[in-house]
Design an enzyme around this catalytic site. Sequence first.
Site, PDB file in Angstrom:
ATOM      1  N   ALA A 124      -7.009 -45.502 -17.805  1.00  0.00           N
ATOM      2  CA  ALA A 124      -6.229 -46.694 -18.147  1.00  0.00           C
ATOM      3  C   ALA A 124      -6.448 -47.124 -19.601  1.00  0.00           C
ATOM      4  CB  ALA A 124      -6.594 -47.830 -17.195  1.00  0.00           C
ATOM      5  N   HIS A 125      -5.715 -48.130 -20.002  1.00  0.00           N
ATOM      6  CA  HIS A 125      -5.774 -48.672 -21.352  1.00  0.00           C
ATOM      7  C   HIS A 125      -7.183 -49.115 -21.725  1.00  0.00           C
ATOM      8  CE1 HIS A 125      -4.784 -52.041 -18.657  1.00  0.00           C
ATOM      9  NE2 HIS A 125      -5.586 -52.744 -19.409  1.00  0.00           N
ATOM     10  N   ASN A 126      -7.576 -48.798 -22.943  1.00  0.00           N
ATOM     11  CA  ASN A 126      -8.842 -49.254 -23.537  1.00  0.00           C
ATOM     12  C   ASN A 126     -10.088 -48.635 -22.917  1.00  0.00           C
ATOM     13  OD1 ASN A 126      -6.753 -51.534 -23.931  1.00  0.00           O
ATOM     14  ND2 ASN A 126      -8.309 -51.979 -25.457  1.00  0.00           N
TER      15      ASN A 126
ATOM     16  N   SER B  50     -10.437 -50.832 -19.751  1.00  0.00           N
ATOM     17  CA  SER B  50     -11.548 -51.351 -20.552  1.00  0.00           C
ATOM     18  C   SER B  50     -12.925 -50.923 -20.063  1.00  0.00           C
ATOM     19  CB  SER B  50     -11.495 -52.877 -20.651  1.00  0.00           C
ATOM     20  OG  SER B  50     -10.275 -53.268 -21.233  1.00  0.00           O
TER      21      SER B  50
END
Lengths: 334, 334, 334
Positions: free
Chosen positions: A232-234, A252
Amino acid sequence: MRAYTLGEIAKFIEAEIIGDADVKINSIATATVAQNGQLTYIVAPKYKKNLIHSRASAVILNRNLLNSCPTNALIVDDVYLAFAKLSHYFKPPTPQLTGIHPNAKINHAKLGQGCLIGKNVVLGKHCVIGANCVIEDGVKIGNNAYLYANVTILQNCVIGNNVVISPGAVIGAQGFGNAKDRHSRWHTIAHLGNVVIGDDVSIGANTTIDRGTLEDTQIHNGVRLDNLVHVAHNVVIGQDCAIAANTGIAGSTTLGKRCMIGGMVGIVGHLNICNDSVVNAKSTVDKDIKTPGIYTGIMPLMQHKQWQNIGIWLVKLDKIVKHLNIKLKNLKGY
Amino acid sequence: MRAYTLGEIAKFIEAEIIGDADVKINSIATATVAQNGQLTYIVAPKYKKNLIHSRASAVILNRNLLNSCPTNALIVDDVYLAFAKLSHYFKPPTPQLTGIHPNAKINHAKLGQGCLIGKNVVLGKHCVIGANCVIEDGVKIGNNAYLYANVTILQNCVIGNNVVISPGAVIGAQGFGNAKDRHSRWHTIAHLGNVVIGDDVSIGANTTIDRGTLEDTQIHNGVRLDNLVHVAHNVVIGQDCAIAANTGIAGSTTLGKRCMIGGMVGIVGHLNICNDSVVNAKSTVDKDIKTPGIYTGIMPLMQHKQWQNIGIWLVKLDKIVKHLNIKLKNLKGY
Amino acid sequence: MRAYTLGEIAKFIEAEIIGDADVKINSIATATVAQNGQLTYIVAPKYKKNLIHSRASAVILNRNLLNSCPTNALIVDDVYLAFAKLSHYFKPPTPQLTGIHPNAKINHAKLGQGCLIGKNVVLGKHCVIGANCVIEDGVKIGNNAYLYANVTILQNCVIGNNVVISPGAVIGAQGFGNAKDRHSRWHTIAHLGNVVIGDDVSIGANTTIDRGTLEDTQIHNGVRLDNLVHVAHNVVIGQDCAIAANTGIAGSTTLGKRCMIGGMVGIVGHLNICNDSVVNAKSTVDKDIKTPGIYTGIMPLMQHKQWQNIGIWLVKLDKIVKHLNIKLKNLKGY
């Protein structure tokens, strides 16, 4: 890149400006990273410290944090929703791919038929790009890349040397970030960060790696990702990690170096997994791992009838313990 | 196929040769299968019996097994790593696809626009190949195949009659096999086996089936695979099995006939699952299944608060039992 | 659409006709929905009520239900298998895509290179269709759609306004429905329903949404689906639900409005999940959720050694409870 005045931005998100409406904002950044010319946002009082020390040119915040704001302020009721709406104004324009863009530096790569290469793409030496791959504008790829067929790499992603990407992988899709309004409607956040992949990485078939929200999703040198993995993102995946098929890592989360994650493991968001963590297949990681070691969290397989028998009691384990008058302190000695 | 002398191979993997450096090696095979002209490797003393009876022309091994080697030996410290490095020398060259290769026998198939068909591909009668499919060199497909759009089939895979493959499926990608060196760096193993799919099989959207390491990944007649299923290298799925979506089967596991595997089941590697095994959705199979029947291994769903209450005790179940002075033998009668 | 006489259909499925062999049948529908000109099927006596009230022109059923049949009957031994075989006769013909079909209404959409648009496709205003997308015959898409590269949308799917679809997603693939014959062979059911997606929906990379069997798979307005999500045939996802990555929802399950489903959750088939249900990541939902709230069902993560220690006792929890002579009623007070 697009730039707006603070006055324009205030209109976009229906904010009240406290400060200079003429300040130019050319991008959004997190509070601790933002510099002159950038805008940031503070979603909750617990981030007050970040606010106080922010070097951003402007901050989106609630009125109750205004006293702590060292710069121009945009006051709104729902900061996260305002950020979601604003993010789309900073999204780069849709790339229109047509064959191999004349501007792209493809460096004598072997290009499969049907593959499309966008504007400002740079390929290193000895790259092989498979049939029907789509590489959008601004992507940078190092030497000796081997992309199998049907790989999609979205705008501006950065990929190191000696990277192998299996068919159907998608690098740099939009992250799954949405802000809810008071009518329970979701507002998509435009993900403005990139995916940055190091050297000597291999990525499995139909695996997806989303771009970061404002900062970058990072896959460090030497990482191995199997098929159908979701990053996922980050997320940051440390050097030399190996992650088996069907695993998902939520937004994250950071993995240290040399972690070995089994197949179909779920790692929830915003966690820190230390170096040399080993997680067995199918486990759920729902808290930080602070000590290297081998971790497991699965239900043992049983005859279905046996599973039904124990299930009755399993969901009442707290009551059984109360009935037996066992306290946590009773268990210290064992 | 490429062939090398044992002397060349010794250089590739920095091995000491005990035997004839001029012997020609044309491929790598497992110890029990390897014949004259083939090389094999023995990773641990427990495979000594395979070594003694091997008909291979040469064996990569540790010095401590040299006395048991019936043929030419290549001595290295890390056998698996040497194998990983060597595997790449036997990988077939990168196919360069350009439209429909003139050499391919497509047998009047209906070919969707944008699909690419490699050298030596053979299609049976009445095949339909969807738009933007990529079928690499040497793939053989039987009669009545129906490939939807965007399917990728990699080099030399073999597919039977009446097979349906849904969009985005990837057949024959590299397996997830990596050898670690003493610096904790991963070295990818080139997967030299194929995927062999029988008759009357259907394969779901975005499902991935990896090719075998040296032998073949096998999907037998009549198998049904749902969407987003992962089938790892060297897996064998027996006749008439049905496997629901999001399930993953790790490397070298064998399923018998008529197994029914629910959605999002994880089956770990190197297991044997007997005929007529039924595994309920979301279960983890971490040991052989030796008796036909219905198996389950999931945590029951609870109100989150209740789950927190029982979780405290669940992870202390061994201590509770000790506190209660219960022994395994006490439970025999129930 | 194709139409057949009941006499032809009886031959296809080797059924005995009780009634008028000349009746024209133009499609199959479920018993409660079928109207004049349609055929339905009843798989078990428990659906007798649906049979009695059916308005279908003909019904496939077992002989023992004949007395309750208000219309023409097709008598077979295995109703579900007969339905599976018959379904293929009503499947629309294979679309042959060639560039942009002259018949398609693309409404000045921006079309990426290599994308294919079928017959009778209708795109709304301001659509962007990415490179190498495949949109089959009869698909309808509203205004402002943004399809990234390599998306596949199969025949006749219907998509609303403001929908974003990430790369590699597959909308409208065949559902995973198979009937077993007495030789344990699977017979694929042709899925004749559609996928119908509302307005303001976003769909993640490599996510798959299967078409319904006879009715439609539905994704209502405002839904957010992350990457690698699987939505099976006949699932209904209510307005404003958000479903995180790697989650799978099995056939015919209905989610109410505003549900939030974590990553890698498995929801089994034929369930009803009420409005405002929140399910934490990795949980298994194996029963209806009737009360809004937060639900969890995962095994906590432990050091592997600890997990082994508790596992021994966990699978004997029923025996432990018996040994302690605890009854369910003993736990009422806690």
